[in-house]
Design a protein around this motif. Sequence first.
Motif, PDB file in Angstrom:
ATOM      1  N   GLU A 181       0.769  -1.234  -0.155  1.00  0.00           N
ATOM      2  CA  GLU A 181      -0.144   0.016   0.108  1.00  0.00           C
ATOM      3  C   GLU A 181       0.942   1.360   0.009  1.00  0.00           C
ATOM      4  OE1 GLU A 181      -3.364   2.109   2.635  1.00  0.00           O
ATOM      5  OE2 GLU A 181      -2.915   0.060   3.003  1.00  0.00           O
ATOM      6  N   ILE A 182       1.770   1.092   0.838  1.00  0.00           N
ATOM      7  CA  ILE A 182       2.946   2.290   0.996  1.00  0.00           C
ATOM      8  C   ILE A 182       3.437   2.572  -0.410  1.00  0.00           C
ATOM      9  CG2 ILE A 182       5.266   3.167   1.838  1.00  0.00           C
ATOM     10  CD1 ILE A 182       4.085   1.914   4.572  1.00  0.00           C
ATOM     11  N   GLU A 183       3.715   1.392  -1.165  1.00  0.00           N
ATOM     12  CA  GLU A 183       4.384   1.602  -2.472  1.00  0.00           C
ATOM     13  C   GLU A 183       3.608   2.497  -3.734  1.00  0.00           C
ATOM     14  OE1 GLU A 183       7.861   0.193  -4.977  1.00  0.00           O
ATOM     15  OE2 GLU A 183       7.364   0.111  -2.958  1.00  0.00           O
ATOM     16  N   THR A 184       2.071   2.221  -3.213  1.00  0.00           N
ATOM     17  CA  THR A 184       1.454   2.761  -4.138  1.00  0.00           C
ATOM     18  C   THR A 184       1.495   4.504  -3.990  1.00  0.00           C
ATOM     19  OG1 THR A 184      -0.660   2.726  -2.777  1.00  0.00           O
ATOM     20  CG2 THR A 184      -0.263   0.901  -4.223  1.00  0.00           C
ATOM     21  N   SER A 185       2.027   4.824  -2.829  1.00  0.00           N
ATOM     22  CA  SER A 185       2.069   6.391  -2.580  1.00  0.00           C
ATOM     23  C   SER A 185       3.231   7.130  -3.310  1.00  0.00           C
ATOM     24  CB  SER A 185       2.283   6.614  -0.948  1.00  0.00           C
ATOM     25  OG  SER A 185       3.364   5.968  -0.695  1.00  0.00           O
ATOM     26  N   TYR A 186       4.254   6.364  -3.827  1.00  0.00           N
ATOM     27  CA  TYR A 186       5.093   7.034  -4.660  1.00  0.00           C
ATOM     28  C   TYR A 186       4.751   7.423  -5.885  1.00  0.00           C
ATOM     29  CZ  TYR A 186       8.720   4.949  -1.658  1.00  0.00           C
ATOM     30  OH  TYR A 186       9.404   4.736  -0.409  1.00  0.00           O
TER      31      TYR A 186
ATOM     32  N   GLU B 287       6.278   8.799  -8.588  1.00  0.00           N
ATOM     33  CA  GLU B 287       7.327   8.560  -9.721  1.00  0.00           C
ATOM     34  C   GLU B 287       8.241   7.656  -9.164  1.00  0.00           C
ATOM     35  OE1 GLU B 287      10.287  12.303  -9.368  1.00  0.00           O
ATOM     36  OE2 GLU B 287       8.598  12.328 -10.845  1.00  0.00           O
ATOM     37  N   ASN B 288       8.996   7.096 -10.339  1.00  0.00           N
ATOM     38  CA  ASN B 288      10.042   6.035  -9.744  1.00  0.00           C
ATOM     39  C   ASN B 288      11.298   6.940  -9.152  1.00  0.00           C
ATOM     40  OD1 ASN B 288      12.219   4.411  -9.563  1.00  0.00           O
ATOM     41  ND2 ASN B 288      11.606   3.169 -11.481  1.00  0.00           N
ATOM     42  N   PRO B 289      11.671   6.524  -8.069  1.00  0.00           N
ATOM     43  CA  PRO B 289      12.676   7.390  -7.450  1.00  0.00           C
ATOM     44  C   PRO B 289      14.043   7.559  -8.165  1.00  0.00           C
ATOM     45  CG  PRO B 289      12.369   5.464  -6.107  1.00  0.00           C
ATOM     46  CD  PRO B 289      11.187   5.576  -6.953  1.00  0.00           C
ATOM     47  N   ARG B 290      14.423   6.417  -8.864  1.00  0.00           N
ATOM     48  CA  ARG B 290      15.553   6.273  -9.759  1.00  0.00           C
ATOM     49  C   ARG B 290      15.395   7.037 -10.960  1.00  0.00           C
ATOM     50  NH1 ARG B 290      14.404   1.662  -7.330  1.00  0.00           N
ATOM     51  NH2 ARG B 290      12.999   0.656  -9.200  1.00  0.00           N
TER      52      ARG B 290
ATOM     53  N   PHE C 134      18.129   8.517 -14.898  1.00  0.00           N
ATOM     54  CA  PHE C 134      18.289   8.455 -16.455  1.00  0.00           C
ATOM     55  C   PHE C 134      17.970   9.416 -17.157  1.00  0.00           C
ATOM     56  CE2 PHE C 134      17.099   4.375 -14.268  1.00  0.00           C
ATOM     57  CZ  PHE C 134      18.115   3.503 -14.643  1.00  0.00           C
ATOM     58  N   ASN C 135      17.776  10.591 -16.216  1.00  0.00           N
ATOM     59  CA  ASN C 135      17.407  11.890 -17.263  1.00  0.00           C
ATOM     60  C   ASN C 135      18.606  12.639 -17.377  1.00  0.00           C
ATOM     61  OD1 ASN C 135      14.698  11.362 -17.063  1.00  0.00           O
ATOM     62  ND2 ASN C 135      14.342  12.396 -15.293  1.00  0.00           N
TER      63      ASN C 135
END
Length: 362
Positions: free
Chosen positions: A346-351, A353-356, A360-361
Amino acid sequence: MPATVNDYYETLGVSKEASQDEIKKAFRKLARKYHPDLNPGDKSSEKKFKEINEAYTVLSDTKKREEYDRFGKTPFEGGGAWYEGAKTPGYEDIFEFGMGDIFGNLFGRTSGAETQHAKGEDILMGLTVSLEEAFTGTQRTIHINREAACQSCHGSGAEAYDTCHKCKGSGMLQSSKGFFRMQQPCPECRGTGKRITRPCRTCGGRGRITSTETVKVKIPAGVDEGSRVKLKGKGNAGIGGGPSGDLYIEITVKPHPIFKREDSDLYVDVPLTFGEAALGAKIEVPTIDGVAVMTIPPGTQGAQKFKLTGKGFISPKTGTRGNQYVTVKIAVPKDLTGKAKEAAEEIETSYKENPRKRLFNR
């Protein structure tokens, strides 16, 4: 015959307002460069040396310099140069610096005073302390092996002696090289002026004996790796009544299990639970002199750094304390139950955007 048609000030390379000290320094520098004994067979150097000597003879004398400034060279032409046999001030001044600066190095000779009395050698020892001892300071008792003055002969190395027959007790022998008078320590008595007739039986004539001594060393607060503590006079005894050397204690600081030190600052890694990092908390943090309470703000990220002002080492130079820097590390539990896994998902859904993503930008 005058040495040169040039102005005396130009000859020495100084201004007309030059002080006596500046004139003397200029003469010494040029004398070293053009001295005939250092330039054998070089007629131009010999001529130049005569010129600078004549200039110095006049400008180093206050009255002669005043006359020269008023009337020019006329009163001084034709006399007083060293090569004509007169001991002018320039001639004497060569011996003032030349014997020590030039000929001492050229012939490898030292003065009799240096031979008679020599300071004892310094001693360097290592000592390991803990980080806590380095912070608070400490006192240690150490054992040192040193050369101490022989008590039987009081450091002279002799039970009996008489006047050296070679130097007649002066400690020095004189010799001549061209027009230079030189002196060197008497090799018979090593510059002491005395000849040992009966060596000391305790030290064998050395004047020193090896001894083991117990010394208390006070390590001041704030020492760091490589710091040296000096104990004056605790090195080897001097020779011929010279002063003792010094004892230097070089500090090694043992690595600490949690703290790292840089100058007066301390660094420590502190783990946080996910809940403490996400929700914020007040936690206890170890410091070098106790425990401090630190506030963790909500949303704290892993590897984030916090500063505890004044919780570092005391600087020996300024007397102020450095800081402690706390880097937080997120501790993740290894064995999650079913409900814990659901909560993590459930916490995972709170992100949002991908923190990584930023990696790659480019």
